[in-house]
Write an enzyme that holds these catalytic residues in place. Sequence first.
Site, PDB file in Angstrom:
ATOM      1  N   GLY A  17       0.821  -1.198   0.000  1.00 29.59           N
ATOM      2  CA  GLY A  17       0.000   0.000   0.000  1.00 29.59           C
ATOM      3  C   GLY A  17       0.861   1.255   0.000  1.00 29.59           C
ATOM      4  O   GLY A  17       1.893   1.305   0.658  1.00 29.59           O
ATOM      5  N   ARG A  78       0.630  -4.812  -4.901  1.00 32.01           N
ATOM      6  CA  ARG A  78       0.745  -6.037  -4.126  1.00 32.01           C
ATOM      7  C   ARG A  78       0.919  -7.149  -5.149  1.00 32.01           C
ATOM      8  O   ARG A  78       0.140  -7.273  -6.095  1.00 32.01           O
ATOM      9  CB  ARG A  78      -0.508  -6.261  -3.275  1.00 32.01           C
ATOM     10  CG  ARG A  78      -0.803  -5.065  -2.344  1.00 32.01           C
ATOM     11  CD  ARG A  78      -1.950  -5.344  -1.402  1.00 32.01           C
ATOM     12  NE  ARG A  78      -2.376  -4.142  -0.701  1.00 32.01           N
ATOM     13  CZ  ARG A  78      -1.787  -3.644   0.373  1.00 32.01           C
ATOM     14  NH1 ARG A  78      -0.720  -4.253   0.865  1.00 32.01           N
ATOM     15  NH2 ARG A  78      -2.240  -2.548   0.946  1.00 32.01           N
ATOM     16  N   ASP A 109       5.346  -5.111   6.074  1.00 31.10           N
ATOM     17  CA  ASP A 109       5.878  -6.423   6.437  1.00 31.10           C
ATOM     18  C   ASP A 109       5.763  -7.439   5.304  1.00 31.10           C
ATOM     19  O   ASP A 109       6.638  -8.301   5.151  1.00 31.10           O
ATOM     20  CB  ASP A 109       5.228  -6.947   7.717  1.00 31.10           C
ATOM     21  CG  ASP A 109       3.713  -6.971   7.659  1.00 31.10           C
ATOM     22  OD1 ASP A 109       3.145  -6.624   6.611  1.00 31.10           O
ATOM     23  OD2 ASP A 109       3.097  -7.334   8.677  1.00 31.10           O
ATOM     24  N   THR A 132       4.357   2.497   5.676  1.00 34.98           N
ATOM     25  CA  THR A 132       2.970   2.066   5.823  1.00 34.98           C
ATOM     26  C   THR A 132       2.269   2.999   6.788  1.00 34.98           C
ATOM     27  O   THR A 132       2.856   3.407   7.802  1.00 34.98           O
ATOM     28  CB  THR A 132       2.872   0.616   6.340  1.00 34.98           C
ATOM     29  OG1 THR A 132       1.513   0.325   6.714  1.00 34.98           O
ATOM     30  CG2 THR A 132       3.761   0.385   7.551  1.00 34.98           C
ATOM     31  N   ASP A 134      -0.056   2.218   8.754  1.00 35.44           N
ATOM     32  CA  ASP A 134      -0.604   1.475   9.896  1.00 35.44           C
ATOM     33  C   ASP A 134       0.244   1.580  11.159  1.00 35.44           C
ATOM     34  O   ASP A 134      -0.264   1.364  12.262  1.00 35.44           O
ATOM     35  CB  ASP A 134      -0.777   0.000   9.539  1.00 35.44           C
ATOM     36  CG  ASP A 134      -1.705  -0.208   8.357  1.00 35.44           C
ATOM     37  OD1 ASP A 134      -2.578   0.647   8.144  1.00 35.44           O
ATOM     38  OD2 ASP A 134      -1.538  -1.215   7.639  1.00 35.44           O
ATOM     39  N   ASP A 136       2.391  -0.436  12.330  1.00 32.81           N
ATOM     40  CA  ASP A 136       2.351  -1.700  13.074  1.00 32.81           C
ATOM     41  C   ASP A 136       3.625  -2.531  12.950  1.00 32.81           C
ATOM     42  O   ASP A 136       3.688  -3.651  13.448  1.00 32.81           O
ATOM     43  CB  ASP A 136       1.151  -2.540  12.617  1.00 32.81           C
ATOM     44  CG  ASP A 136       1.194  -2.864  11.123  1.00 32.81           C
ATOM     45  OD1 ASP A 136       1.981  -2.225  10.390  1.00 32.81           O
ATOM     46  OD2 ASP A 136       0.428  -3.743  10.685  1.00 32.81           O
ATOM     47  N   ARG A 178      -5.672  -1.725   9.235  1.00 33.46           N
ATOM     48  CA  ARG A 178      -5.669  -3.183   9.086  1.00 33.46           C
ATOM     49  C   ARG A 178      -6.076  -3.826  10.397  1.00 33.46           C
ATOM     50  O   ARG A 178      -7.214  -3.678  10.817  1.00 33.46           O
ATOM     51  CB  ARG A 178      -4.298  -3.659   8.585  1.00 33.46           C
ATOM     52  CG  ARG A 178      -4.289  -5.042   8.003  1.00 33.46           C
ATOM     53  CD  ARG A 178      -3.010  -5.373   7.289  1.00 33.46           C
ATOM     54  NE  ARG A 178      -1.811  -5.056   8.054  1.00 33.46           N
ATOM     55  CZ  ARG A 178      -0.595  -5.369   7.658  1.00 33.46           C
ATOM     56  NH1 ARG A 178      -0.406  -5.984   6.508  1.00 33.46           N
ATOM     57  NH2 ARG A 178       0.441  -5.048   8.396  1.00 33.46           N
ATOM     58  N   ARG A 262      -4.551   7.641   2.855  1.00 34.15           N
ATOM     59  CA  ARG A 262      -3.283   7.275   2.220  1.00 34.15           C
ATOM     60  C   ARG A 262      -2.679   8.421   1.417  1.00 34.15           C
ATOM     61  O   ARG A 262      -1.477   8.447   1.181  1.00 34.15           O
ATOM     62  CB  ARG A 262      -3.483   6.086   1.271  1.00 34.15           C
ATOM     63  CG  ARG A 262      -3.721   4.769   1.953  1.00 34.15           C
ATOM     64  CD  ARG A 262      -3.500   3.640   0.954  1.00 34.15           C
ATOM     65  NE  ARG A 262      -3.795   2.345   1.536  1.00 34.15           N
ATOM     66  CZ  ARG A 262      -2.969   1.661   2.304  1.00 34.15           C
ATOM     67  NH1 ARG A 262      -1.783   2.168   2.603  1.00 34.15           N
ATOM     68  NH2 ARG A 262      -3.307   0.485   2.791  1.00 34.15           N
TER      69      ARG A 262
END
Length: 329
Positions: A17, A78, A109, A132, A134, A136, A178, A262
């Site tokens: 992403g 992706r 990741d 990213t 996120d 995370d 996510r 985004r």
Amino acid sequence: MAIKSKINRIGVLTSGGDAPGMNAAIRAVVRTAIFNGKEIYGFYQGYEGIVNKNFVPMQSHSVSKIISQGGTILKSSRFPEFKDRLVREKAYKNLRELGIDGLVVIGGDGSFRGADLLYKEYGLPIVGVPGTIDNDIYGTDFTIGFDTAINTAVQAIDKLRDTADSHNLAFFVEVMGRDAGFIALNTAIATGAEATLIPEIPTTIESLCEYLQFERRKNKTSGIIIVAEGGDLGSAMDIAAKVKERIPDYETRVTTLGHIQRGGSPTCNDRVLASVLGCEAVKALLEGRTAVMVGQMQNETVFTPFAEACSRHNEINTKWYDISHILSI
């Protein structure tokens, strides 16, 4: 001072992403490589660009004026086909044919898992840069794009608050992330949300309804409930419908911010972080590091093996969740 190294030609790609600040990272990678007397090639559409030989030699002027642009000039994708060993073999042969000695992968990741396999199977030097929204990924306090994403969400929710107050509405606002609640928790505190639902803290519809009916101050006639995607209770739409079923006189509306989070020009924090990590990634390659992700923790550059960065996740600060609850009364 330029770093002496056996690596002479470096490849760079963005994968997964898109995240605001990826262009700033590309710029840093390109210019750090050139500063050290190395050639630099950009691959379009992530790993797909390696497999399809879709690349461009890059110069300093190739990245002029992109530091303020959202998205990624190298495009992203992706590419699940990269899980196939034969596809990775083709990618490696293409890289060797081009004389690529090292690779910088900017992504999340999933991107690092592909990079780790490429290194383990063929020994290609690779360094990852965490891009990213996120936040995370384990091994860095912040990922590129996170700061811009939460600022975008805050601006949107501030506007929704005006409408909520004007019409005595409760807005259920779904944010991205996510299976992580970093965006939700930060935006909840920053916007004064009345409730926050994140995957890391289990809750029930019954407890949410009880809170909305009885624990909130009686003089509150409107509200913002932040919902992180990926939670056990479902989407914001699902949750709002269940609340409405239990509290029929509760006026609810649903807004899903979606991919608006985004895009946009990256914040100062994301530009600086991306610039530092992009520079450090190239330096790491030239100094002989490989199969690691470069990150920043407590303002220090750190390197985390791909295997660890992919198998662990940043942990939410539960104290902040308590603070969001305290400040919502």
